[in-house]
Design a protein around this motif. Sequence first.
Motif, PDB file in Angstrom:
ATOM      1  N   GLU A 184      -2.921  11.406   2.175  1.00  0.00           N
ATOM      2  CA  GLU A 184      -1.337  11.224   2.409  1.00  0.00           C
ATOM      3  C   GLU A 184      -1.225   9.789   2.484  1.00  0.00           C
ATOM      4  OE1 GLU A 184       0.981  12.900   5.486  1.00  0.00           O
ATOM      5  OE2 GLU A 184       0.148  14.772   5.065  1.00  0.00           O
ATOM      6  N   THR A 185      -0.119   9.214   1.756  1.00  0.00           N
ATOM      7  CA  THR A 185       0.069   7.804   1.493  1.00  0.00           C
ATOM      8  C   THR A 185       1.272   7.575   2.657  1.00  0.00           C
ATOM      9  OG1 THR A 185      -0.486   7.794  -0.790  1.00  0.00           O
ATOM     10  CG2 THR A 185       0.878   5.826   0.182  1.00  0.00           C
ATOM     11  N   ILE A 186       0.585   6.537   3.522  1.00  0.00           N
ATOM     12  CA  ILE A 186       1.792   5.938   4.728  1.00  0.00           C
ATOM     13  C   ILE A 186       1.849   4.354   4.453  1.00  0.00           C
ATOM     14  CG2 ILE A 186       2.183   5.749   7.258  1.00  0.00           C
ATOM     15  CD1 ILE A 186       0.080   8.150   7.526  1.00  0.00           C
ATOM     16  N   ASP A 187       3.038   3.979   4.346  1.00  0.00           N
ATOM     17  CA  ASP A 187       3.385   2.618   3.956  1.00  0.00           C
ATOM     18  C   ASP A 187       2.508   1.863   2.950  1.00  0.00           C
ATOM     19  OD1 ASP A 187       5.398   2.717   5.864  1.00  0.00           O
ATOM     20  OD2 ASP A 187       3.831   2.017   7.636  1.00  0.00           O
ATOM     21  N   TYR A 205      -7.520   3.003   6.727  1.00  0.00           N
ATOM     22  CA  TYR A 205      -8.002   1.382   6.755  1.00  0.00           C
ATOM     23  C   TYR A 205      -6.756   0.646   6.771  1.00  0.00           C
ATOM     24  CZ  TYR A 205      -9.931  -2.943   5.360  1.00  0.00           C
ATOM     25  OH  TYR A 205     -10.246  -4.248   5.393  1.00  0.00           O
ATOM     26  N   TYR A 206      -6.608  -0.217   7.931  1.00  0.00           N
ATOM     27  CA  TYR A 206      -5.657  -1.102   8.295  1.00  0.00           C
ATOM     28  C   TYR A 206      -6.328  -2.411   8.989  1.00  0.00           C
ATOM     29  CZ  TYR A 206      -1.286  -3.133   9.832  1.00  0.00           C
ATOM     30  OH  TYR A 206      -0.163  -3.837  10.242  1.00  0.00           O
ATOM     31  N   ASP A 207      -5.724  -3.710   8.507  1.00  0.00           N
ATOM     32  CA  ASP A 207      -6.191  -4.912   9.086  1.00  0.00           C
ATOM     33  C   ASP A 207      -7.509  -5.012   9.280  1.00  0.00           C
ATOM     34  OD1 ASP A 207      -5.255  -7.254   9.874  1.00  0.00           O
ATOM     35  OD2 ASP A 207      -4.954  -6.462  12.086  1.00  0.00           O
ATOM     36  N   GLY A 208      -8.515  -4.814   8.352  1.00  0.00           N
ATOM     37  CA  GLY A 208      -9.932  -4.977   8.598  1.00  0.00           C
ATOM     38  C   GLY A 208     -10.897  -3.867   9.538  1.00  0.00           C
ATOM     39  N   SER A 209     -10.202  -2.820   9.619  1.00  0.00           N
ATOM     40  CA  SER A 209     -11.061  -1.934  10.321  1.00  0.00           C
ATOM     41  C   SER A 209     -10.429  -0.303  10.057  1.00  0.00           C
ATOM     42  CB  SER A 209     -10.762  -2.017  11.652  1.00  0.00           C
ATOM     43  OG  SER A 209      -9.458  -1.702  12.187  1.00  0.00           O
ATOM     44  N   PRO A 239       7.342   9.769  13.784  1.00  0.00           N
ATOM     45  CA  PRO A 239       7.162   8.255  12.980  1.00  0.00           C
ATOM     46  C   PRO A 239       5.992   7.386  13.913  1.00  0.00           C
ATOM     47  CG  PRO A 239       9.522   8.293  14.012  1.00  0.00           C
ATOM     48  CD  PRO A 239       8.816   9.642  14.186  1.00  0.00           C
ATOM     49  N   PHE A 240       5.479   6.669  12.973  1.00  0.00           N
ATOM     50  CA  PHE A 240       4.822   5.612  13.450  1.00  0.00           C
ATOM     51  C   PHE A 240       4.388   4.562  12.650  1.00  0.00           C
ATOM     52  CE2 PHE A 240       1.724   8.092  11.276  1.00  0.00           C
ATOM     53  CZ  PHE A 240       0.520   7.316  10.882  1.00  0.00           C
ATOM     54  N   THR A 241       3.910   3.562  12.991  1.00  0.00           N
ATOM     55  CA  THR A 241       3.300   2.499  12.239  1.00  0.00           C
ATOM     56  C   THR A 241       1.867   2.171  12.106  1.00  0.00           C
ATOM     57  OG1 THR A 241       3.496   0.616  13.957  1.00  0.00           O
ATOM     58  CG2 THR A 241       5.556   1.037  12.539  1.00  0.00           C
ATOM     59  N   LEU A 242       1.345   1.706  11.082  1.00  0.00           N
ATOM     60  CA  LEU A 242      -0.124   1.587  10.961  1.00  0.00           C
ATOM     61  C   LEU A 242      -0.908   0.916  11.981  1.00  0.00           C
ATOM     62  CD1 LEU A 242      -0.447   1.241   7.028  1.00  0.00           C
ATOM     63  CD2 LEU A 242      -0.638   3.407   8.393  1.00  0.00           C
ATOM     64  N   ASN A 243      -0.357  -0.074  12.516  1.00  0.00           N
ATOM     65  CA  ASN A 243      -1.127  -1.114  13.434  1.00  0.00           C
ATOM     66  C   ASN A 243      -1.288  -0.321  14.980  1.00  0.00           C
ATOM     67  OD1 ASN A 243       1.798  -0.845  14.187  1.00  0.00           O
ATOM     68  ND2 ASN A 243       1.753  -3.004  14.946  1.00  0.00           N
TER      69      ASN A 243
END
Length: 160
Positions: free
Chosen positions: A74-77, A99-103, A114-118
């Motif tokens: 799936e594609t999220i943001d 993968y988000y922010d180097g990890s 709903p949620f955010t990737l961080n």
Amino acid sequence: MFKIDRETHRIDSIFIMLLFFLFALTAFVLIMIGVRQYKATANAMDYNYEIRTVTSYLREKTRQNSSNSSISIETIDGTNALCLKNTLNNTIYNTYIYYYDGSLREMYIQEGTPFTLNLGQQIVTISGFDMDKTDDGLIIVTISDSFGGTTDMYLSANSN
């Protein structure tokens, strides 16, 4: 009796200093070889840790979700995420691996929330992670390590 000549004494001193210098130079060269070998071993261990952690983690997660309908991309943001669906007490929960922010991160959340990737839990530090699904149901995962290399991995949605 014997008379010690000053010139002989001077040659002895130079010879001893030369031996000391040769010993110090040899010790320095051996230390530098050891440092280089230690760095190479530490880098190899870091590389193996990154790649093995990611591949083992992904294999185990996909084996836990063995049916084709429970594994998807799936594609999220704007970020591709491996989505693993589980049903618990008639409620669907999704595990997103992305993968988000180097990890590489994981988020376990009830479907529709709903949620955010961080907010995802960090698994391991890497420099890139991408995936694509083939026509025959395999998922091709490309892992970019922090040393500039890439590793491809194939996951089967049907692991039984």
